[in-house]
Write an enzyme that holds these catalytic residues in place. Structure first.
Site, PDB file in Angstrom:
ATOM      1  N   LYS A  16       0.836  -1.208   0.000  1.00  0.00           N
ATOM      2  CA  LYS A  16       0.000   0.000   0.000  1.00  0.00           C
ATOM      3  C   LYS A  16       0.875   1.265   0.000  1.00  0.00           C
ATOM      4  CE  LYS A  16      -1.999  -1.192   3.913  1.00  0.00           C
ATOM      5  NZ  LYS A  16      -1.300  -2.467   4.186  1.00  0.00           N
ATOM      6  N   ARG A  91      -9.577   1.081   8.785  1.00  0.00           N
ATOM      7  CA  ARG A  91      -9.187  -0.283   9.139  1.00  0.00           C
ATOM      8  C   ARG A  91     -10.222  -0.981   9.990  1.00  0.00           C
ATOM      9  NH1 ARG A  91      -3.194   0.516   8.661  1.00  0.00           N
ATOM     10  NH2 ARG A  91      -2.237  -1.312   9.511  1.00  0.00           N
ATOM     11  N   ARG A 130      11.775  -5.498   4.557  1.00  0.00           N
ATOM     12  CA  ARG A 130      11.473  -4.071   4.352  1.00  0.00           C
ATOM     13  C   ARG A 130      12.459  -3.168   5.098  1.00  0.00           C
ATOM     14  NH1 ARG A 130       5.678  -1.848   5.340  1.00  0.00           N
ATOM     15  NH2 ARG A 130       5.909  -2.950   7.300  1.00  0.00           N
ATOM     16  N   ARG A 163      11.429  -1.352  10.692  1.00  0.00           N
ATOM     17  CA  ARG A 163      10.356  -1.008  11.635  1.00  0.00           C
ATOM     18  C   ARG A 163      10.304  -2.007  12.787  1.00  0.00           C
ATOM     19  NH1 ARG A 163       5.079   0.261   8.028  1.00  0.00           N
ATOM     20  NH2 ARG A 163       4.168  -1.016   9.685  1.00  0.00           N
ATOM     21  N   ARG A 174      -0.397  -8.630  13.663  1.00  0.00           N
ATOM     22  CA  ARG A 174      -0.911  -7.658  12.684  1.00  0.00           C
ATOM     23  C   ARG A 174      -1.785  -8.355  11.633  1.00  0.00           C
ATOM     24  NH1 ARG A 174       4.409  -5.180  10.598  1.00  0.00           N
ATOM     25  NH2 ARG A 174       3.089  -4.033   9.150  1.00  0.00           N
TER      26      ARG A 174
HETATM   27  P1  AP5 Z   1       4.830  -1.579   1.781  1.00  0.00           P
HETATM   28  O1  AP5 Z   1       4.484  -0.718   0.602  1.00  0.00           O
HETATM   29  O2  AP5 Z   1       5.578  -0.967   2.911  1.00  0.00           O
HETATM   30  O3  AP5 Z   1       3.534  -2.362   2.282  1.00  0.00           O
HETATM   31  P2  AP5 Z   1       2.284  -1.837   3.107  1.00  0.00           P
HETATM   32  O4  AP5 Z   1       1.073  -2.518   2.568  1.00  0.00           O
HETATM   33  O5  AP5 Z   1       2.260  -0.339   3.144  1.00  0.00           O
HETATM   34  O6  AP5 Z   1       2.643  -2.468   4.505  1.00  0.00           O
HETATM   35  P3  AP5 Z   1       2.570  -1.892   5.993  1.00  0.00           P
HETATM   36  O7  AP5 Z   1       3.245  -2.913   6.846  1.00  0.00           O
HETATM   37  O8  AP5 Z   1       3.076  -0.476   6.057  1.00  0.00           O
HETATM   38  O9  AP5 Z   1       1.074  -1.917   6.253  1.00  0.00           O
HETATM   39  P4  AP5 Z   1       0.431  -1.930   7.609  1.00  0.00           P
HETATM   40  O10 AP5 Z   1      -0.946  -1.656   7.163  1.00  0.00           O
HETATM   41  O11 AP5 Z   1       0.615  -3.092   8.458  1.00  0.00           O
HETATM   42  O12 AP5 Z   1       1.243  -0.803   8.431  1.00  0.00           O
HETATM   43  P5  AP5 Z   1       0.922   0.703   8.768  1.00  0.00           P
HETATM   44  O13 AP5 Z   1       2.177   1.472   8.708  1.00  0.00           O
HETATM   45  O14 AP5 Z   1      -0.256   1.201   8.013  1.00  0.00           O
HETATM   46  O15 AP5 Z   1       5.672  -2.837   1.189  1.00  0.00           O
HETATM   47  C1  AP5 Z   1       6.161  -3.832   2.055  1.00  0.00           C
HETATM   48  C2  AP5 Z   1       7.532  -4.318   1.513  1.00  0.00           C
HETATM   49  O16 AP5 Z   1       7.334  -4.996   0.264  1.00  0.00           O
HETATM   50  C3  AP5 Z   1       8.541  -3.205   1.229  1.00  0.00           C
HETATM   51  O17 AP5 Z   1       9.810  -3.671   1.566  1.00  0.00           O
HETATM   52  C4  AP5 Z   1       8.431  -2.969  -0.285  1.00  0.00           C
HETATM   53  O18 AP5 Z   1       9.677  -2.539  -0.820  1.00  0.00           O
HETATM   54  C5  AP5 Z   1       8.066  -4.345  -0.799  1.00  0.00           C
HETATM   55  N1  AP5 Z   1       7.151  -4.302  -1.920  1.00  0.00           N
HETATM   56  C6  AP5 Z   1       6.055  -3.513  -2.038  1.00  0.00           C
HETATM   57  N2  AP5 Z   1       5.409  -3.769  -3.189  1.00  0.00           N
HETATM   58  C7  AP5 Z   1       6.119  -4.763  -3.793  1.00  0.00           C
HETATM   59  C8  AP5 Z   1       5.939  -5.474  -5.030  1.00  0.00           C
HETATM   60  N3  AP5 Z   1       4.884  -5.222  -5.841  1.00  0.00           N
HETATM   61  N4  AP5 Z   1       6.836  -6.439  -5.334  1.00  0.00           N
HETATM   62  C9  AP5 Z   1       7.879  -6.705  -4.514  1.00  0.00           C
HETATM   63  N5  AP5 Z   1       8.101  -6.061  -3.328  1.00  0.00           N
HETATM   64  C10 AP5 Z   1       7.219  -5.104  -2.993  1.00  0.00           C
HETATM   65  O19 AP5 Z   1       0.441   0.572  10.295  1.00  0.00           O
HETATM   66  C11 AP5 Z   1       1.339   0.245  11.320  1.00  0.00           C
HETATM   67  C12 AP5 Z   1       0.599   0.191  12.650  1.00  0.00           C
HETATM   68  O20 AP5 Z   1       0.024   1.489  12.921  1.00  0.00           O
HETATM   69  C13 AP5 Z   1      -0.586  -0.774  12.703  1.00  0.00           C
HETATM   70  O21 AP5 Z   1      -0.194  -2.086  13.053  1.00  0.00           O
HETATM   71  C14 AP5 Z   1      -1.446  -0.124  13.798  1.00  0.00           C
HETATM   72  O22 AP5 Z   1      -0.928  -0.385  15.083  1.00  0.00           O
HETATM   73  C15 AP5 Z   1      -1.259   1.363  13.513  1.00  0.00           C
HETATM   74  N6  AP5 Z   1      -2.268   1.882  12.572  1.00  0.00           N
HETATM   75  C16 AP5 Z   1      -2.037   2.426  11.340  1.00  0.00           C
HETATM   76  N7  AP5 Z   1      -3.191   2.802  10.777  1.00  0.00           N
HETATM   77  C17 AP5 Z   1      -4.170   2.504  11.670  1.00  0.00           C
HETATM   78  C18 AP5 Z   1      -5.586   2.654  11.646  1.00  0.00           C
HETATM   79  N8  AP5 Z   1      -6.224   3.176  10.598  1.00  0.00           N
HETATM   80  N9  AP5 Z   1      -6.265   2.224  12.737  1.00  0.00           N
HETATM   81  C19 AP5 Z   1      -5.652   1.705  13.821  1.00  0.00           C
HETATM   82  N10 AP5 Z   1      -4.316   1.529  13.906  1.00  0.00           N
HETATM   83  C20 AP5 Z   1      -3.581   1.937  12.821  1.00  0.00           C
END
Ligand code: AP5
Length: 216
Positions: A16, A91, A130, A163, A174
């Site tokens: 994402k 979410r 990552r 991270r 998660r």
């Molecule tokens: P990346 O693009 O970083 O993936 P992502 O889907 O953004 O993954 P996240 O782990 O950031 O999502 P998340 O939803 O768990 O975390 P968030 O920060 O929102 O890609 C991942 C890896 O793959 C990278 O290394 C990239 O290079 C590689 N890659 C990407 N695309 C690729 C492809 N096509 N091919 C090959 N490699 C690829 O949330 C973190 C925490 O914050 C949550 O656990 C929660 O505690 C809190 N939080 C955030 N938002 C909320 C909310 N709305 N409500 C409640 N808590 C929240």
């Protein structure tokens, strides 16, 4: 495509943030990541950040009120007629409903919800490798998308970090939170006729091409 409003749905590690950054760079869209916003609050040791840190480190979702209030303030700062993409929000059902209220208040409408579909083994491989830039937030992967110089961001020269919540045990929590609390939103948006499935277990460029096809 000017002014388009998108949500990116998908499990942790689906890509994402990577797609949101591409939309920002190539299409000038504002990319809002609630994960990045919360990490910023944690770094600045704000009251919300201190509360959020314990949930994030455990791999659990931060309480709705905290996230909704942070996101609401940021959406309101976006200039009118500017396209934006929400990465990691909503979410939960309560967040999806709050977002409808925010959009109603601002007089804007949601165009598409893109659901990035990636199998579990691919997600685990992506999260374990990552790395992210501490300066500009650019996302890398040790094997899939390495930086030119190890540990250094290609874009701004900032240091790359792993991270806290990408540890194996936290990743399991998660993924469970995603299945229980977030995956039901797929049906919620399908019922509104704006859900588009994106096959995202391919490379970033191919995934981005698919996204562009769906939103043109
Ligand atoms: P990346 O693009 O970083 O993936 P992502 O889907 O953004 O993954 P996240 O782990 O950031 O999502 P998340 O939803 O768990 O975390 P968030 O920060 O929102 O890609 C991942 C890896 O793959 C990278 O290394 C990239 O290079 C590689 N890659 C990407 N695309 C690729 C492809 N096509 N091919 C090959 N490699 C690829 O949330 C973190 C925490 O914050 C949550 O656990 C929660 O505690 C809190 N939080 C955030 N938002 C909320 C909310 N709305 N409500 C409640 N808590 C929240």
């Amino acid at each position: 495509m000017e002014g388009i409003k998108l949500i990116l749905l998908g499990p942790p590690g689906a890509g994402k943030g990577t797609i949101a950054n591409m939309l920002r760079t190539e299409r000038g869209m504002v990319a809002l990541s609630t994960g990045d916003m919360l990490r910023e609050e944690v770094k600045n040791r704000t009251q919300s950040g201190r509360k959020a840190a314990e949930y994030m480190n455990a791999g659990k979702l931060v309480p709705d009120e905290t996230v909704i209030s942070i996101l609401k303030n940021r959406i309101k700062e976006i200039p009118p007629n500017t396209g934006f993409v929400l990465d990691g929000f909503p979410r939960t059902a309560a967040q999806a409903e709050a977002l409808e209220d925010i959009f109603r208040e601002l007089g804007v409408s949601l165009d598409f919800v893109l659901n990035l579909e990636v199998p579990r083994d691919v997600v685990l491989q992506r999260l374990s490798g990552r790395r992210q830039c501490s300066g500009c937030g650019e996302i890398y992967h040790l094997k899939n998308m390495p930086s030119a110089r190890e540990g250094i961001c290609d874009k701004c020269g900032g240091a790359l970090f792993q991270r806290n919540d990408d540890r194996e045990d936290t990743v399991e929590t998660r993924l469970t939170a995603y299945e229980r609390q977030t995956a039901p939103l797929i049906e919620f948006y399908a019922n509104r006729g704006i859900l588009r499935a994106i096959k995202a277990d391919v490379g970033p460029a191919e995934t981005f091409n698919e996204v562009k096809k769906q939103i043109l």
